[in-house]
Design a protein around this motif. Structure first.
Motif, PDB file in Angstrom:
ATOM      1  N   ALA A  23      34.024  32.598  32.347  1.00 24.72           N
ATOM      2  CA  ALA A  23      34.545  31.239  32.505  1.00 24.72           C
ATOM      3  C   ALA A  23      35.706  31.257  33.486  1.00 24.72           C
ATOM      4  CB  ALA A  23      35.003  30.699  31.155  1.00 24.72           C
ATOM      5  N   GLN A  24      35.773  30.207  34.338  1.00 27.08           N
ATOM      6  CA  GLN A  24      36.795  30.193  35.375  1.00 27.08           C
ATOM      7  C   GLN A  24      38.143  29.663  34.883  1.00 27.08           C
ATOM      8  OE1 GLN A  24      33.462  30.057  36.437  1.00 27.08           O
ATOM      9  NE2 GLN A  24      34.137  32.050  37.145  1.00 27.08           N
ATOM     10  N   GLN A  25      38.131  28.718  33.966  1.00 23.55           N
ATOM     11  CA  GLN A  25      39.399  28.179  33.511  1.00 23.55           C
ATOM     12  C   GLN A  25      40.239  29.296  32.905  1.00 23.55           C
ATOM     13  OE1 GLN A  25      40.555  25.094  34.026  1.00 23.55           O
ATOM     14  NE2 GLN A  25      38.692  24.725  35.198  1.00 23.55           N
ATOM     15  N   PRO A  26      41.520  29.388  33.276  1.00 26.05           N
ATOM     16  CA  PRO A  26      42.343  30.498  32.794  1.00 26.05           C
ATOM     17  C   PRO A  26      42.300  30.623  31.269  1.00 26.05           C
ATOM     18  CG  PRO A  26      43.498  29.304  34.516  1.00 26.05           C
ATOM     19  CD  PRO A  26      42.248  28.526  34.229  1.00 26.05           C
ATOM     20  N   GLN A  27      42.080  31.847  30.824  1.00 24.56           N
ATOM     21  CA  GLN A  27      42.066  32.130  29.390  1.00 24.56           C
ATOM     22  C   GLN A  27      43.453  32.457  28.876  1.00 24.56           C
ATOM     23  OE1 GLN A  27      38.986  34.846  28.072  1.00 24.56           O
ATOM     24  NE2 GLN A  27      37.746  34.431  29.883  1.00 24.56           N
ATOM     25  N   ILE A 279      40.542  28.274  43.619  1.00 20.66           N
ATOM     26  CA  ILE A 279      39.576  27.182  43.674  1.00 20.66           C
ATOM     27  C   ILE A 279      38.548  27.345  42.557  1.00 20.66           C
ATOM     28  CG2 ILE A 279      37.755  26.127  45.082  1.00 20.66           C
ATOM     29  CD1 ILE A 279      39.488  26.994  47.550  1.00 20.66           C
ATOM     30  N   ALA A 280      38.134  28.597  42.310  1.00 18.86           N
ATOM     31  CA  ALA A 280      37.210  28.858  41.207  1.00 18.86           C
ATOM     32  C   ALA A 280      37.782  28.371  39.888  1.00 18.86           C
ATOM     33  CB  ALA A 280      36.893  30.355  41.129  1.00 18.86           C
ATOM     34  N   GLN A 281      39.080  28.592  39.682  1.00 21.29           N
ATOM     35  CA  GLN A 281      39.718  28.147  38.446  1.00 21.29           C
ATOM     36  C   GLN A 281      39.746  26.625  38.338  1.00 21.29           C
ATOM     37  OE1 GLN A 281      43.514  30.081  38.912  1.00 21.29           O
ATOM     38  NE2 GLN A 281      42.891  31.912  37.802  1.00 21.29           N
ATOM     39  N   GLU A 282      40.093  25.959  39.439  1.00 23.44           N
ATOM     40  CA  GLU A 282      40.243  24.506  39.389  1.00 23.44           C
ATOM     41  C   GLU A 282      38.899  23.778  39.423  1.00 23.44           C
ATOM     42  OE1 GLU A 282      43.059  22.851  38.837  1.00 23.44           O
ATOM     43  OE2 GLU A 282      43.994  24.819  38.626  1.00 23.44           O
ATOM     44  N   ALA A 283      37.900  24.366  40.093  1.00 24.10           N
ATOM     45  CA  ALA A 283      36.606  23.689  40.252  1.00 24.10           C
ATOM     46  C   ALA A 283      35.501  24.312  39.409  1.00 24.10           C
ATOM     47  CB  ALA A 283      36.194  23.715  41.727  1.00 24.10           C
ATOM     48  N   ASN A 284      35.848  25.319  38.603  1.00 24.67           N
ATOM     49  CA  ASN A 284      34.874  25.978  37.731  1.00 24.67           C
ATOM     50  C   ASN A 284      33.697  26.529  38.532  1.00 24.67           C
ATOM     51  OD1 ASN A 284      34.168  26.899  35.173  1.00 24.67           O
ATOM     52  ND2 ASN A 284      32.762  25.186  34.833  1.00 24.67           N
ATOM     53  N   LEU A 285      34.006  27.284  39.590  1.00 25.73           N
ATOM     54  CA  LEU A 285      32.993  27.859  40.465  1.00 25.73           C
ATOM     55  C   LEU A 285      32.811  29.336  40.137  1.00 25.73           C
ATOM     56  CD1 LEU A 285      33.940  26.264  43.911  1.00 25.73           C
ATOM     57  CD2 LEU A 285      32.018  25.657  42.440  1.00 25.73           C
ATOM     58  N   THR A 286      31.832  29.626  39.306  1.00 26.12           N
ATOM     59  CA  THR A 286      31.587  31.005  38.893  1.00 26.12           C
ATOM     60  C   THR A 286      31.357  31.926  40.082  1.00 26.12           C
ATOM     61  OG1 THR A 286      30.639  30.274  36.800  1.00 26.12           O
ATOM     62  CG2 THR A 286      30.069  32.484  37.524  1.00 26.12           C
ATOM     63  N   SER A 350      41.972  34.546  34.392  1.00 25.34           N
ATOM     64  CA  SER A 350      40.640  34.028  34.092  1.00 25.34           C
ATOM     65  C   SER A 350      39.815  34.987  33.246  1.00 25.34           C
ATOM     66  CB  SER A 350      39.882  33.733  35.392  1.00 25.34           C
ATOM     67  OG  SER A 350      40.446  32.622  36.055  1.00 25.34           O
ATOM     68  N   ASN A 351      40.131  36.259  33.295  1.00 28.11           N
ATOM     69  CA  ASN A 351      39.346  37.284  32.607  1.00 28.11           C
ATOM     70  C   ASN A 351      40.289  38.420  32.234  1.00 28.11           C
ATOM     71  OD1 ASN A 351      37.263  38.906  31.658  1.00 28.11           O
ATOM     72  ND2 ASN A 351      36.629  39.565  33.693  1.00 28.11           N
ATOM     73  N   PRO A 352      41.027  38.307  31.112  1.00 26.69           N
ATOM     74  CA  PRO A 352      42.136  39.229  30.819  1.00 26.69           C
ATOM     75  C   PRO A 352      41.668  40.640  30.466  1.00 26.69           C
ATOM     76  CG  PRO A 352      41.813  37.703  28.999  1.00 26.69           C
ATOM     77  CD  PRO A 352      40.913  37.248  30.098  1.00 26.69           C
ATOM     78  N   GLN A 353      41.316  41.393  31.513  1.00 28.27           N
ATOM     79  CA  GLN A 353      40.898  42.779  31.366  1.00 28.27           C
ATOM     80  C   GLN A 353      42.016  43.706  31.822  1.00 28.27           C
ATOM     81  OE1 GLN A 353      37.787  43.587  29.968  1.00 28.27           O
ATOM     82  NE2 GLN A 353      37.815  41.371  29.593  1.00 28.27           N
ATOM     83  N   ALA A 354      42.149  44.833  31.145  1.00 32.64           N
ATOM     84  CA  ALA A 354      43.248  45.765  31.424  1.00 32.64           C
ATOM     85  C   ALA A 354      43.124  46.422  32.794  1.00 32.64           C
ATOM     86  CB  ALA A 354      43.310  46.830  30.333  1.00 32.64           C
ATOM     87  N   GLU A 355      41.905  46.468  33.358  1.00 34.11           N
ATOM     88  CA  GLU A 355      41.757  47.126  34.655  1.00 34.11           C
ATOM     89  C   GLU A 355      42.630  46.466  35.721  1.00 34.11           C
ATOM     90  OE1 GLU A 355      37.966  46.471  36.728  1.00 34.11           O
ATOM     91  OE2 GLU A 355      37.428  45.090  35.115  1.00 34.11           O
TER      92      GLU A 355
END
Length: 784
Positions: A23-27, A279-286, A350-355
């Motif tokens: 999902a693009q919206q910030p988690q 832009i992906a976050q604001e427009a939900n562009l996967t 957007s994708n809270p991964q430790a990497e």
């Protein structure tokens, strides 16, 4: 980037499924800089040094380009260097951002006063311009009028004969945004929207092709800023503008998961990708987030060195040949890492991964922290990986490079990524002594440590009332599986997580609770990503280096010359590089602990009688150093030296015979030689940068000490045979018509007449004939 990290990432993809198409919206969100206060540490010290440097700068001189371009009387003159040779005003935008960040981070009132004053004066210039525009570009108003009429002449670092004006105005856009979002200055919000409306009106009649033509020119992160304005205002028209300002030449292959970055100017591309992600976050562009994520993995895993930096001479080199990295005196550029860390933050939200945090930590400690002089201040442009070379630092009244601008910000925002949160969870990302004030939770979290000397950290909770909350504690990639130890109030917590993930501690926390983590570090030998026999020692997340003396380091603190940011002192031949000798011993076992914490003695070095002590690279300053080491078995040391020295000696001999040179088609060398031209093209073909024209282009070269005897030109082997002229100081010097030769290139020397040998400056111009393009020109040198 790091082979052990790549294995962990690959394992996550196998075990947890693809990390793409999320999902693009910030988690999660980052905390505001005003919510995180640094405690004593190297980062706190760097913050204070940065603030002292900022206070030494004259705000009125930084404002001068904006005020004078608006036609206002102004008592202060422009600063020198890049600030009065075409990129006027770019540092002012960075400085405004840094003021907002430093004020939020420290509460220092002088920072706020300077920020508010800058905004007030810029508002006067904006009102005087009368159309929402504010900028410091010399002759900018006339240029923008041309562009608004659809007259677009774009090169990689020029637009309508101006030096990257889109890149330049991006800095004031970002400065106004940060003054509003971070510095809480409401006037800056109004100015930002007015400036965006000006650009919207300027380009609203453009076709898609015209936008893409304009975007050939370096344009910073304008697409990101316009997405931010859409978020601030809620108006879709700004988001559409952000999409139009996204460079399809870069985006399209990334969407196809293709790496076509070799030869590209690195820091031109990274801000574009940050914009794709916003832009992906604001427009939900996967698909745009997937493109940004692919770029991140490509650069981190295949194109970066141990300190977290990338690029040689500002460009991405081939992924299978890092030899330029260990031979050039123009290694990773600080701006690149500044922007890669910003991209890491955006992807993490957007994708809270430790990497993303693992890489961020590596770049923060080893490139960003090392890029400021720890006592005198001053910022580094290039950090050479060439053994036994050195770095150059700016001075507050003289140096105004791009990495000065990003440097002002870097050390003002160390609190930005230590912690993050969702509505119910707290993420602990970095082990930096600090206090987090989470007012919504009625909580103060204090982090105590002496990291990296102390291999662990302790957190204490100050809570107004007990509450249930998930604390997600990062398990770094550099701690071995099963080695992380966590306790709450001295009671051990079972850790089931793996490296490069998060340990979740979900409990009811109460006032006075104490969370402790042990972070045992190990020595790693990290080869260059091309698999060659060069490697660096990394202890935990800390890159180690040895010092190599202080002889012949001219320009250590740079003057205001256009090339002052380059460490131009003697390059020690690679054939003399100390070689590690190993037979049946792991390279990492050659670094032996010493009596001092974070220091190691190197064993089995084939060199002179010197002993080599490794210490954290961020502690190494004012000295020549070595980060990367060649390694060989005992029988091949001579052959190893010969192999690494042969090509290098040819390069050094050529440098010794050169008076001045231009790497055509490369951004900064051309800018530093005052490139001008019309209807020109540049590119990279088979590893050669080049420039050609159907009209004309020119450079200004220095004939230092009047040593120049000839002009050396490098052309492709296969040519078109078109006739063109070379002019020097306005007079025709040579009519050129080439024939195709065998090989990959052809080199031609043209003797300089005695009259030109006496000149100290030579303006070299290439002029096409009959509308036919000149040949592609690979390189220009004045030779002794």
């Amino acid at each position: 980037m790091y082979k052990h990290m790549k294995k962990i990432i690959s394992g996550l993809l196998v075990l947890g499924g693809s990390q793409l198409a999320m999902a693009q919206q910030p988690q999660v969100e980052l905390f505001g800089l005003d919510q995180v206060t640094l405690s004593p540490s190297p980062f706190f010290d760097a913050q204070q040094v940065d603030m002292t440097y900022m206070k030494a700068m004259d705000v009125d001189r930084l404002l001068a380009p904006y005020m004078l371009e608006a036609g206002l009387d102004w008592p202060a003159e422009r600063y020198p260097n890049w600030e009065n040779t075409g990129l006027d005003g770019h540092i002012g935008g960075h400085y405004l951002s840094a003021l907002a960040m430093m004020y939020a981070s420290t509460g220092d009132e002088e920072m706020k006063q300077r920020m508010d004053y800058m905004v007030e004066q810029l508002a006067i210039a904006q009102e005087k311009n009368g159309n929402g525009y504010v900028g410091g570009i010399p002759g900018g108003m006339a240029m923008w009028e041309e562009i608004g009429q659809g007259k677009i002449d774009a090169g990689g670092f020029s637009l309508n004969q101006k030096w990257v004006p889109l890149y330049n105005i991006h800095k004031i856009y970002a400065g106004l945004r940060d003054a509003y979002w971070i510095g809480k200055n409401e006037q800056a919000k109004t100015m930002l929207i007015d400036l965006t409306d000006w650009f919207y009106e300027l380009t609203k009649g453009f076709s898609g092709e015209q936008f893409q033509q304009m975007l050939i020119s370096e344009h910073g992160g304008l697409n990101e800023v316009f997405a931010d304005v859409a978020a601030i205002t809620g108006e879709d028209k700004y988001l559409e503008l952000a999409k139009k300002m996204s460079h399809e030449l870069v985006l399209d292959p990334l969407e196809r998961q293709e790496d076509q970055l070799t030869g590209m100017h690195a820091n031109t591309q990274i801000p574009k990708v940050i914009g794709f992600q916003r832009i992906a976050q604001e427009a939900n562009l996967t698909e745009w987030q997937d493109a940004a994520d692919f770029f991140w993995h490509t650069v981190v895993e295949n194109r970066s060195v141990a300190i977290g930096g990338n690029s040689v001479r500002e460009h991405f080199h081939p992924v299978d040949d890092f030899s330029p990295m260990v031979s050039s005196n123009q290694g990773p550029e600080t701006c690149n890492t500044y922007n890669m860390l910003r991209l890491s933050e955006q992807l993490f939200m957007s994708n809270p991964q430790a990497e993303y945090v693992d890489f961020f930590e590596r770049g923060l400690y080893n490139h960003i922290l090392s890029s400021q002089h720890p006592e005198k201040g001053g910022f580094v442009y290039f950090t050479p990986m060439r053994p036994e070379h050195y770095r150059v630092y700016s001075q507050p009244q003289l140096g105004f490079w791009c990495c000065v601008g990003s440097g002002l910000e870097n050390h003002a925002k160390y609190g930005e990524f230590i912690y993050a949160h969702s509505d119910e969870a707290l993420y602990i990302n970095l082990f930096i002594p600090s206090e987090l004030h989470w007012d919504e939770k009625g909580m103060v979290l204090k982090q105590h440590n002496d990291f990296p000397e102390e291999q662990g950290s302790t957190f204490t909770f100050d809570l107004k009332k007990s509450q249930k909350m998930a604390v997600k504690l990062r398990y770094p990639s550099w701690v071995e599986k099963g080695a992380l130890a966590v306790s709450v109030n001295d009671r051990p917590i079972e850790v089931e997580a793996a490296p490069s993930s998060y340990v979740t501690i979900d409990r009811k926390w109460k006032d006075g609770d104490r969370l402790e983590v042990k972070l045992p570090m190990n020595m790693q030998w990290e080869q260059l990503p091309d698999g060659s026999d060069w490697g660096a020692f990394v202890y935990g997340p800390i890159v180690l280096a040895a010092t190599e003396g202080t002889d012949n380091m001219p320009g250590l603190f740079a003057d205001d010359s256009r090339m002052g940011h380059v460490a131009a002192g003697k390059m020690i031949p690679l054939a003399e590089t100390p070689v590690l000798v190993s037979e049946g011993t792991r390279p990492e076992d050659l670094a032996l602990p010493s009596s001092s914490p974070m220091q190691f003695e190197l064993a089995s070095v084939d060199a002179d009688e010197n002993a080599y002590t490794l210490r954290p690279f961020y502690q190494v300053h004012d000295v020549r150093y070595q980060v990367y080491w060649p390694i060989s078995n005992p029988d091949n040391v001579t052959a190893t030296r010969s192999a690494i020295g042969e090509k290098d000696e040819l390069m050094l001999a050529l440098e010794r015979a050169t008076v001045d040179q231009v790497a055509t088609g490369e951004q900064q060398p051309e800018s530093d030689h005052f490139f001008k031209g019309e209807h020109t093209l540049s590119g990279n073909t088979e590893g050669y940068f080049w420039r050609s024209t159907t009209d004309w282009f020119s450079y200004e070269l220095k004939n230092n000490d009047r040593q120049g005897k000839k002009l050396r030109m490098v052309f492709p082997a296969k040519v078109n045979g078109n006739t063109f002229d070379i002019l020097i100081n306005g007079e025709v010097f040579q009519e050129v018509r080439l024939e195709t030769k065998e090989g990959s290139s052809q080199e031609i020397d043209y003797p300089l007449p005695a009259s030109l040998q006496k000149e100290e400056h030579l303006v070299l111009e290439f002029r096409a004939k009959n509308g036919q393009p000149t040949e592609r020109i690979y390189y220009v040198r004045i030779m002794k």
